[in-house]
Design a protein around this motif. Structure first.
Motif, PDB file in Angstrom:
ATOM      1  N   ALA A 112       0.850  -1.186   0.000  1.00  0.00           N
ATOM      2  CA  ALA A 112       0.000   0.000   0.000  1.00  0.00           C
ATOM      3  C   ALA A 112       0.889   1.239   0.000  1.00  0.00           C
ATOM      4  O   ALA A 112       1.659   1.453   0.944  1.00  0.00           O
ATOM      5  CB  ALA A 112      -0.917   0.004   1.211  1.00  0.00           C
ATOM      6  N   TYR A 113       0.810   2.033  -1.062  1.00  0.00           N
ATOM      7  CA  TYR A 113       1.560   3.278  -1.154  1.00  0.00           C
ATOM      8  C   TYR A 113       0.674   4.421  -0.652  1.00  0.00           C
ATOM      9  O   TYR A 113      -0.516   4.471  -0.973  1.00  0.00           O
ATOM     10  CB  TYR A 113       1.965   3.562  -2.600  1.00  0.00           C
ATOM     11  CG  TYR A 113       2.891   2.526  -3.197  1.00  0.00           C
ATOM     12  CD1 TYR A 113       4.274   2.671  -3.136  1.00  0.00           C
ATOM     13  CD2 TYR A 113       2.381   1.386  -3.829  1.00  0.00           C
ATOM     14  CE1 TYR A 113       5.126   1.717  -3.679  1.00  0.00           C
ATOM     15  CE2 TYR A 113       3.228   0.426  -4.377  1.00  0.00           C
ATOM     16  CZ  TYR A 113       4.597   0.602  -4.304  1.00  0.00           C
ATOM     17  OH  TYR A 113       5.433  -0.345  -4.843  1.00  0.00           O
ATOM     18  N   ALA A 114       1.247   5.336   0.125  1.00  0.00           N
ATOM     19  CA  ALA A 114       0.437   6.430   0.669  1.00  0.00           C
ATOM     20  C   ALA A 114       1.295   7.647   0.965  1.00  0.00           C
ATOM     21  O   ALA A 114       2.357   7.523   1.592  1.00  0.00           O
ATOM     22  CB  ALA A 114      -0.268   5.978   1.946  1.00  0.00           C
ATOM     23  N   CYS A 115       0.839   8.816   0.499  1.00  0.00           N
ATOM     24  CA  CYS A 115       1.527  10.042   0.910  1.00  0.00           C
ATOM     25  C   CYS A 115       0.795  10.642   2.107  1.00  0.00           C
ATOM     26  O   CYS A 115      -0.423  10.792   2.108  1.00  0.00           O
ATOM     27  CB  CYS A 115       1.668  11.031  -0.243  1.00  0.00           C
ATOM     28  SG  CYS A 115       0.171  11.737  -0.916  1.00  0.00           S
ATOM     29  N   ARG A 116       1.567  10.917   3.146  1.00  0.00           N
ATOM     30  CA  ARG A 116       1.013  11.437   4.394  1.00  0.00           C
ATOM     31  C   ARG A 116       0.467  12.853   4.176  1.00  0.00           C
ATOM     32  O   ARG A 116       1.085  13.665   3.481  1.00  0.00           O
ATOM     33  CB  ARG A 116       2.090  11.455   5.481  1.00  0.00           C
ATOM     34  CG  ARG A 116       2.664  10.083   5.816  1.00  0.00           C
ATOM     35  CD  ARG A 116       3.758  10.155   6.863  1.00  0.00           C
ATOM     36  NE  ARG A 116       4.987  10.744   6.342  1.00  0.00           N
ATOM     37  CZ  ARG A 116       6.008  10.045   5.858  1.00  0.00           C
ATOM     38  NH1 ARG A 116       5.946   8.717   5.801  1.00  0.00           N
ATOM     39  NH2 ARG A 116       7.089  10.659   5.417  1.00  0.00           N
ATOM     40  N   SER A 117      -0.692  13.123   4.757  1.00  0.00           N
ATOM     41  CA  SER A 117      -1.312  14.442   4.592  1.00  0.00           C
ATOM     42  C   SER A 117      -2.375  14.633   5.663  1.00  0.00           C
ATOM     43  O   SER A 117      -2.561  13.767   6.525  1.00  0.00           O
ATOM     44  CB  SER A 117      -1.951  14.558   3.196  1.00  0.00           C
ATOM     45  OG  SER A 117      -3.154  13.801   3.142  1.00  0.00           O
ATOM     46  N   GLN A 118      -3.113  15.740   5.572  1.00  0.00           N
ATOM     47  CA  GLN A 118      -4.217  15.979   6.505  1.00  0.00           C
ATOM     48  C   GLN A 118      -5.339  14.954   6.334  1.00  0.00           C
ATOM     49  O   GLN A 118      -6.251  14.886   7.150  1.00  0.00           O
ATOM     50  CB  GLN A 118      -4.784  17.384   6.290  1.00  0.00           C
ATOM     51  CG  GLN A 118      -3.892  18.488   6.829  1.00  0.00           C
ATOM     52  CD  GLN A 118      -4.397  19.848   6.374  1.00  0.00           C
ATOM     53  OE1 GLN A 118      -4.273  20.212   5.217  1.00  0.00           O
ATOM     54  NE2 GLN A 118      -4.993  20.585   7.298  1.00  0.00           N
ATOM     55  N   ARG A 119      -5.275  14.193   5.247  1.00  0.00           N
ATOM     56  CA  ARG A 119      -6.310  13.176   5.016  1.00  0.00           C
ATOM     57  C   ARG A 119      -5.752  11.757   5.106  1.00  0.00           C
ATOM     58  O   ARG A 119      -6.489  10.795   4.894  1.00  0.00           O
ATOM     59  CB  ARG A 119      -6.930  13.382   3.635  1.00  0.00           C
ATOM     60  CG  ARG A 119      -7.472  14.793   3.443  1.00  0.00           C
ATOM     61  CD  ARG A 119      -8.531  14.786   2.411  1.00  0.00           C
ATOM     62  NE  ARG A 119      -8.830  16.107   1.911  1.00  0.00           N
ATOM     63  CZ  ARG A 119      -9.677  16.350   0.955  1.00  0.00           C
ATOM     64  NH1 ARG A 119     -10.321  15.353   0.386  1.00  0.00           N
ATOM     65  NH2 ARG A 119      -9.912  17.576   0.539  1.00  0.00           N
ATOM     66  N   THR A 120      -4.467  11.642   5.371  1.00  0.00           N
ATOM     67  CA  THR A 120      -3.818  10.320   5.411  1.00  0.00           C
ATOM     68  C   THR A 120      -2.849  10.310   6.583  1.00  0.00           C
ATOM     69  O   THR A 120      -1.714  10.778   6.463  1.00  0.00           O
ATOM     70  CB  THR A 120      -3.076  10.032   4.088  1.00  0.00           C
ATOM     71  OG1 THR A 120      -3.985  10.221   2.997  1.00  0.00           O
ATOM     72  CG2 THR A 120      -2.542   8.615   4.051  1.00  0.00           C
ATOM     73  N   HIS A 121      -3.312   9.801   7.719  1.00  0.00           N
ATOM     74  CA  HIS A 121      -2.495   9.806   8.932  1.00  0.00           C
ATOM     75  C   HIS A 121      -1.833   8.452   9.171  1.00  0.00           C
ATOM     76  O   HIS A 121      -2.347   7.409   8.764  1.00  0.00           O
ATOM     77  CB  HIS A 121      -3.357  10.188  10.136  1.00  0.00           C
ATOM     78  CG  HIS A 121      -3.753  11.623  10.146  1.00  0.00           C
ATOM     79  ND1 HIS A 121      -5.022  12.053   9.825  1.00  0.00           N
ATOM     80  CD2 HIS A 121      -3.037  12.752  10.429  1.00  0.00           C
ATOM     81  CE1 HIS A 121      -5.078  13.376   9.914  1.00  0.00           C
ATOM     82  NE2 HIS A 121      -3.885  13.816  10.273  1.00  0.00           N
ATOM     83  N   LYS A 122      -0.705   8.519   9.854  1.00  0.00           N
ATOM     84  CA  LYS A 122       0.150   7.344  10.013  1.00  0.00           C
ATOM     85  C   LYS A 122      -0.514   6.223  10.830  1.00  0.00           C
ATOM     86  O   LYS A 122      -0.359   5.054  10.507  1.00  0.00           O
ATOM     87  CB  LYS A 122       1.456   7.788  10.679  1.00  0.00           C
ATOM     88  CG  LYS A 122       2.638   6.925  10.295  1.00  0.00           C
ATOM     89  CD  LYS A 122       3.952   7.575  10.649  1.00  0.00           C
ATOM     90  CE  LYS A 122       5.116   6.628  10.440  1.00  0.00           C
ATOM     91  NZ  LYS A 122       5.313   6.190   9.054  1.00  0.00           N
TER      92      LYS A 122
END
Length: 311
Positions: free
Chosen positions: A151-161
């Motif tokens: 799963a690839y994911a860029c961290r942001s205000q909508r994608t938290h660790k």
């Protein structure tokens, strides 16, 4: 056998499509429009219907769900953010940044899937993360390599660790997370959804590597794509702003594969990029300029893939 693509797509036909000020806070792709709300929604419906027809003409099974008039849900046309489906029969419900988008979660849509003969083994509800202002917006936040369980994911205000790690543990996916940025009005800002800058198909990966500022994270993404055998097609930041990262690969009922991208994305690509994609899949190009401009999302966001097994 795990597939990267499905021939079953769910799409929500809008009843009140429009500009959402709550999501515009960190989605810089959205633009206000001075036209009347009814006119905007009518044009969005026409673009939506044309898109559905293109898919159906290629033998792709599209389940069209009508949006409900009330409560008003300006972004209902983008269902991929609130749920995802998986080949083991799981449906995941996701925590969403914008309170008015949480209204899009509809139990009746899940019931319709059951009526259509799909088997649901478990509904996994991750929306409890909203209480702590932690978000993970479905396949907007997550670019899933389903075959290799990455799963690839860029961290942001909508994608938290934290919810990201929770998803990885729950579903058995290795998480490759990173920061990704873009310059908007001269200001460096996080990219709000990973599917703006990245697409994974069965054999290809379209990715805006120049949006990953940290060299070590950029290298990590490249290494994972290479070791999982993906043919990498780099796109530029300029192409990303034309939604060139917002693609989806699906197949028809005969197993032929298609890469779906909007007209603005297609027009932004060079011949080498287009021909590389065409080597692996046919390309379908819907025209959705109003949806892109006002909604700030493109074709990938409009399609929720149904991977559930059939009864």
């Amino acid at each position: 056998m795990t597939n990267q693509t499905t021939s079953h797509i769910l799409m929500v036909r809008p009843a009140n499509f429009g500009f959402n000020p709550e999501t515009a806070e960190n989605n810089f792709y959205q633009q206000r429009d001075e036209r009347e709300a009814d006119e905007i929604n009518k044009i969005a419906q026409q673009e939506f219907d044309g898109f559905v027809s293109l898919l159906q003409d290629k033998g792709i099974d599209v389940l069209v769900i009508e949006d409900t008039d009330l409560p008003i849900k300006t972004d209902a046309i983008f269902p991929n953010n609130w749920f995802s489906t998986h080949q083991d029969g799981k449906i995941l419900l996701y925590p969403m940044f914008s309170p008015n988008r949480r209204l899009e979660r509809r139990k009746d849509i899940i019931e319709i899937l059951i009526q259509k003969g799909f088997r649901i083994s478990e509904i996994v509800d991750l929306t409890f993360f909203e209480q702590d202002n932690q978000f993970l917006e479905g396949t907007g936040s997550l670019i899933l390599d389903r075959i290799n369980k990455v799963a690839y994911a860029c961290r942001s205000q909508r994608t938290h660790k934290t919810p990201l790690g929770y998803f990885g543990n729950l579903m058995g996916f290795e998480v490759v997370d990173f920061d990704a940025t873009q310059v908007v009005n001269g200001i460096l800002s996080p990219i709000y959804h990973t599917n703006v800058m990245m697409h994974i198909g069965t054999e290809i990966a379209v990715v805006c590597l120049e949006s990953i500022p940290l060299a070590s994270e950029k290298l990590k993404v490249q290494e994972y794509l290479e070791k999982t055998g993906k043919k990498m097609i780099p796109i530029t930041a300029k192409q990303k702003f034309q939604f060139a990262g917002n693609m989806l690969e699906i197949q028809n009922n005969l197993g032929s594969k298609f890469t779906i991208m909007s007209d603005s994305a297609f027009q932004s690509l060079g011949d080498v990029q287009i021909n590389t994609i065409k080597r692996y899949t046919e390309i379908i190009v819907p025209k959705i300029p109003t949806i892109e401009k006002i909604g700030g999302g493109s074709v990938r966001c409009m399609m929720a893939e149904i991977f559930l097994p059939l009864l």
